[in-house]
Design a protein around this motif. Structure first.
Motif, PDB file in Angstrom:
ATOM      1  N   PHE A 192      36.880  30.198  43.229  1.00 52.36           N
ATOM      2  CA  PHE A 192      37.366  31.468  42.701  1.00 52.36           C
ATOM      3  C   PHE A 192      38.438  32.060  43.607  1.00 52.36           C
ATOM      4  O   PHE A 192      38.763  33.233  43.528  1.00 52.36           O
ATOM      5  N   SER A 193      38.968  31.215  44.449  1.00 49.59           N
ATOM      6  CA  SER A 193      39.834  31.651  45.513  1.00 49.59           C
ATOM      7  C   SER A 193      41.216  32.094  45.037  1.00 49.59           C
ATOM      8  O   SER A 193      41.762  31.575  44.067  1.00 49.59           O
ATOM      9  N   ALA A 194      41.799  33.084  45.728  1.00 56.38           N
ATOM     10  CA  ALA A 194      43.174  33.502  45.474  1.00 56.38           C
ATOM     11  C   ALA A 194      43.763  34.078  46.761  1.00 56.38           C
ATOM     12  O   ALA A 194      43.027  34.559  47.620  1.00 56.38           O
ATOM     13  N   LEU A 239      43.130  32.646  38.341  1.00 57.74           N
ATOM     14  CA  LEU A 239      43.689  33.726  37.519  1.00 57.74           C
ATOM     15  C   LEU A 239      42.668  34.825  37.249  1.00 57.74           C
ATOM     16  O   LEU A 239      43.007  36.019  37.259  1.00 57.74           O
ATOM     17  N   ALA A 240      41.428  34.446  37.018  1.00 59.06           N
ATOM     18  CA  ALA A 240      40.388  35.454  36.760  1.00 59.06           C
ATOM     19  C   ALA A 240      40.209  36.354  37.981  1.00 59.06           C
ATOM     20  O   ALA A 240      40.106  37.577  37.868  1.00 59.06           O
ATOM     21  N   THR A 241      40.220  35.751  39.152  1.00 55.45           N
ATOM     22  CA  THR A 241      40.117  36.523  40.396  1.00 55.45           C
ATOM     23  C   THR A 241      41.302  37.468  40.547  1.00 55.45           C
ATOM     24  O   THR A 241      41.138  38.667  40.786  1.00 55.45           O
ATOM     25  N   SER A 242      42.521  36.931  40.382  1.00 59.59           N
ATOM     26  CA  SER A 242      43.723  37.762  40.529  1.00 59.59           C
ATOM     27  C   SER A 242      43.699  38.936  39.568  1.00 59.59           C
ATOM     28  O   SER A 242      43.970  40.079  39.950  1.00 59.59           O
ATOM     29  N   GLN A 243      43.388  38.646  38.299  1.00 56.55           N
ATOM     30  CA  GLN A 243      43.395  39.713  37.300  1.00 56.55           C
ATOM     31  C   GLN A 243      42.347  40.778  37.622  1.00 56.55           C
ATOM     32  O   GLN A 243      42.608  41.974  37.484  1.00 56.55           O
ATOM     33  N   ALA A 244      41.182  40.345  38.085  1.00 52.93           N
ATOM     34  CA  ALA A 244      40.131  41.312  38.417  1.00 52.93           C
ATOM     35  C   ALA A 244      40.563  42.203  39.583  1.00 52.93           C
ATOM     36  O   ALA A 244      40.309  43.406  39.595  1.00 52.93           O
ATOM     37  N   VAL A 245      41.245  41.602  40.567  1.00 55.20           N
ATOM     38  CA  VAL A 245      41.718  42.390  41.712  1.00 55.20           C
ATOM     39  C   VAL A 245      42.752  43.419  41.264  1.00 55.20           C
ATOM     40  O   VAL A 245      42.649  44.610  41.594  1.00 55.20           O
ATOM     41  N   ILE A 246      43.727  42.983  40.494  1.00 54.83           N
ATOM     42  CA  ILE A 246      44.797  43.882  40.035  1.00 54.83           C
ATOM     43  C   ILE A 246      44.206  45.028  39.194  1.00 54.83           C
ATOM     44  O   ILE A 246      44.548  46.197  39.367  1.00 54.83           O
ATOM     45  N   LYS A 247      43.300  44.664  38.309  1.00 54.47           N
ATOM     46  CA  LYS A 247      42.660  45.647  37.434  1.00 54.47           C
ATOM     47  C   LYS A 247      41.837  46.651  38.256  1.00 54.47           C
ATOM     48  O   LYS A 247      41.889  47.857  38.003  1.00 54.47           O
ATOM     49  N   THR A 248      41.104  46.146  39.230  1.00 52.59           N
ATOM     50  CA  THR A 248      40.288  47.035  40.074  1.00 52.59           C
ATOM     51  C   THR A 248      41.173  48.004  40.861  1.00 52.59           C
ATOM     52  O   THR A 248      40.888  49.199  40.934  1.00 52.59           O
ATOM     53  N   LEU A 249      42.263  47.483  41.421  1.00 53.23           N
ATOM     54  CA  LEU A 249      43.178  48.358  42.161  1.00 53.23           C
ATOM     55  C   LEU A 249      43.728  49.452  41.248  1.00 53.23           C
ATOM     56  O   LEU A 249      43.825  50.622  41.643  1.00 53.23           O
ATOM     57  N   SER A 250      44.068  49.080  40.013  1.00 53.99           N
ATOM     58  CA  SER A 250      44.609  50.056  39.061  1.00 53.99           C
ATOM     59  C   SER A 250      43.556  51.093  38.668  1.00 53.99           C
ATOM     60  O   SER A 250      43.859  52.280  38.534  1.00 53.99           O
ATOM     61  N   LEU A 293      39.609  41.999  47.025  1.00 48.71           N
ATOM     62  CA  LEU A 293      39.645  40.550  46.794  1.00 48.71           C
ATOM     63  C   LEU A 293      38.335  39.895  47.226  1.00 48.71           C
ATOM     64  O   LEU A 293      37.738  39.111  46.477  1.00 48.71           O
ATOM     65  N   ALA A 294      37.879  40.221  48.427  1.00 49.06           N
ATOM     66  CA  ALA A 294      36.647  39.603  48.927  1.00 49.06           C
ATOM     67  C   ALA A 294      35.455  39.961  48.035  1.00 49.06           C
ATOM     68  O   ALA A 294      34.603  39.114  47.757  1.00 49.06           O
ATOM     69  N   GLU A 295      35.436  41.200  47.538  1.00 44.79           N
ATOM     70  CA  GLU A 295      34.345  41.620  46.651  1.00 44.79           C
ATOM     71  C   GLU A 295      34.350  40.854  45.333  1.00 44.79           C
ATOM     72  O   GLU A 295      33.307  40.419  44.849  1.00 44.79           O
TER      73      GLU A 295
END
Lengths: 245, 245
Positions: free
Chosen positions: A112-114, A53-64, A94-96
């Motif tokens: 930390f995979s997603a 979840l931490a990975t997913s949220q960070a990706v979504i937030k970064t994209l935004s 995601l990879a970052e």
């Protein structure tokens, strides 16, 4: 775990995801796992995620944040010219994120995979659907069976394999998804209601219709009940096994 | 991978397993995964396995050698007084085999892990069914849903969860297993025909009936075909989804 499915129909894209997340059995809560961005008349983008979840949220937030940050000069998912370029932005992000989480010497018990499924359409190009791996690469959906699943995929897979066809109507496809989710929820505690449904109509370039299926959704309960009955009846109607077979 | 299921019915035990093994996609062959031992009138023991083939074979071979080696004084699965003691012998043998394979510095890409399901009956004791973990411990089957699966368990689980009842006849239970295996085989390349079927009748203390279901088994093909049809019909008979639901 999670369960998310994305279908590419000739009529459009359907995304369905559960909302249960758990960090251990005593730490359960509900988060959306499917997100959408768009510019009406120009593009619509859907993204669903399963995994850390931490990975997913960070990706979504970064994209935004990339979208809001108009001064930095690099592209965002709302400025990239093609869905392939959008997929590259998401997969690199995601990879970052995973790379940054993994560089510390403290190791998490869970990785930390997603995984992500990305779908969408830009201008008059064909709709695209990509499966994005935590390694930062991605594949496009096959023409023969144009759907992807991520998370707890196995329980709900047999019915999709048998019944999914890209020429289905939205209504038939949603009914099929309900059955696939119901089988998964019945067999695995870590997938649960409510479900989020997103329906994007091909060539509309307008926002996906959304729908939340909660515990008291009459339709889902009816499908669940009738499906259970009809499986039992179907089973009973199969020819009997005899030992001389 | 493999797929193996063991059911504890009030009428007896049923074991079903596929026979496909693969060490990579270019190294596929067929091995039995279910084994039986017994002394008519005294005991019958069934054992099915999923996981590393070298580990499984070493366990089976060691158990058989323990039986033949009557001079060594320690117990074998044919001399242990209870099924619980049999389970301890199997689980210790398994843990030892994995321990020996793991002590070398060369690490295999795949782990040496394997799971077993052990079932059987000794004298007039109740039939027992155990799931044995690679760590060398084991659990007994629950009273509520008395079945175990090992290997590729998820595809075929929803139908078992919904339809299995311990009061079923052998014929109904075998039909249910055929459906569960058919769903798994359709969804996953690593599980395949032929299937081995073992049926032990409660209190008979006589050898399990065995049956091999090969590619040209008319019954399996008919079940597979009719089940596919009837799933599609069931799906089509469910109430339609409407967007105002």
């Amino acid at each position: 775990m999670s369960y998310c499915v994305a279908l590419k129909l000739s009529r459009g894209l359907i995304f369905m995801s559960d909302t249960l997340t758990n960090g251990g059995l005593d730490n359960i809560s509900s988060y959306p796992k499917t997100f959408s961005w768009g510019i009406p008349g120009n593009r619509q983008i859907l993204l669903t995620t399963a995994g850390n979840l931490a990975t997913s949220q960070a990706v979504i937030k970064t994209l935004s944040e990339q979208i809001k940050d108009k001064n930095n000069g690099s592209q965002s998912i709302l400025t990239a010219p093609t869905m392939f370029q959008v997929a590259r932005i998401v997969s690199q992000t995601l990879a970052e994120v995973i790379d940054v989480s993994s560089k510390w010497h403290q190791k998490a018990e869970n990785k930390f995979s997603a995984n992500f499924i990305l779908g969408g359409q830009i201008n008059n190009n064909e709709m695209a659907l990509y499966l994005i791996y935590p390694e930062g690469n991605f594949i496009e959906v096959s023409h023969k069976k144009p759907f992807f699943q991520i998370g707890e995929t196995k329980y709900g897979r047999p019915i999709l394999v048998r019944a999914f066809e890209s020429e289905m109507s939205f209504e038939d496809a949603i009914r099929l998804l309900m059955v696939s989710f119901d089988s998964t929820i019945k067999a695995n505690l870590s997938v649960g209601l409510p479900l989020d449904l997103f329906v994007y109509i091909n060539n509309s370039l307008s926002e996906a219709k959304t729908h939340k299926i909660t515990e008291d959704n009459e339709y889902f309960r009816m499908v669940s009940r009738e499906w259970a009955d009809s499986l039992k009846k179907s089973l009973a109607a199969l020819p009997k096994f005899e030992f001389n077979n």
